[in-house]
Design an enzyme around this catalytic site. Structure first.
Site, PDB file in Angstrom:
ATOM      1  N   CYS A  23       0.830  -1.213   0.000  1.00 43.39           N
ATOM      2  CA  CYS A  23       0.000   0.000   0.000  1.00 43.39           C
ATOM      3  C   CYS A  23       0.867   1.266   0.000  1.00 43.39           C
ATOM      4  O   CYS A  23       1.607   1.508   0.957  1.00 43.39           O
ATOM      5  CB  CYS A  23      -0.904  -0.060   1.234  1.00 43.39           C
ATOM      6  N   CYS A  26       0.181   3.679   2.869  1.00 45.01           N
ATOM      7  CA  CYS A  26       0.716   3.115   4.113  1.00 45.01           C
ATOM      8  C   CYS A  26       2.204   3.446   4.247  1.00 45.01           C
ATOM      9  O   CYS A  26       2.682   3.753   5.345  1.00 45.01           O
ATOM     10  CB  CYS A  26       0.537   1.598   4.146  1.00 45.01           C
TER      11      CYS A  26
END
Length: 105
Positions: A23, A26
């Site tokens: 991600c 993230c």
């Protein structure tokens, strides 16, 4: 799982970052959390949970998008956000959930 429950059941806030290695947002959140940890020191726990390695936890806390940040205090979720959160906001939320005299009985 037992360590997780021990951490979130503490009186001081525990900020949990549910993330995934694949991600992009993230990865952007990670250095922000490092900054927040430097700012708040031992006033809060900040932990990262990889949703791909901890599917049971992700399901238990209904994590559907990453990053999802959940703050726990005394075992209860007291704040939740999805998406990248800025350091100032996270620090403010942690400070808002510090133990105060009015919290003590």
């Amino acid at each position: 799982m037992d360590d997780f429950k021990t951490l979130i059941n503490q009186d001081k806030p525990t900020l949990v970052d549910f993330f995934a290695t694949w991600c992009g947002p993230c990865r952007a959140q990670a250095p922000i959390l490092e900054d927040v940890k430097q700012r708040v020191g031992d006033k809060a726990n900040i932990i990262k949970i990889d949703i791909d390695k901890n599917r049971d936890l992700a399901m238990a806390y209904r994590v559907q998008s990453v990053p999802t940040l959940i703050m726990f205090k005394n075992g209860e979720a007291v704040w939740r956000a999805v998406g990248v959160q800025q350091a100032d906001e996270l620090e403010r939320k942690i400070n808002d959930h510090q133990t105060t005299k009015s919290d003590e009985y």
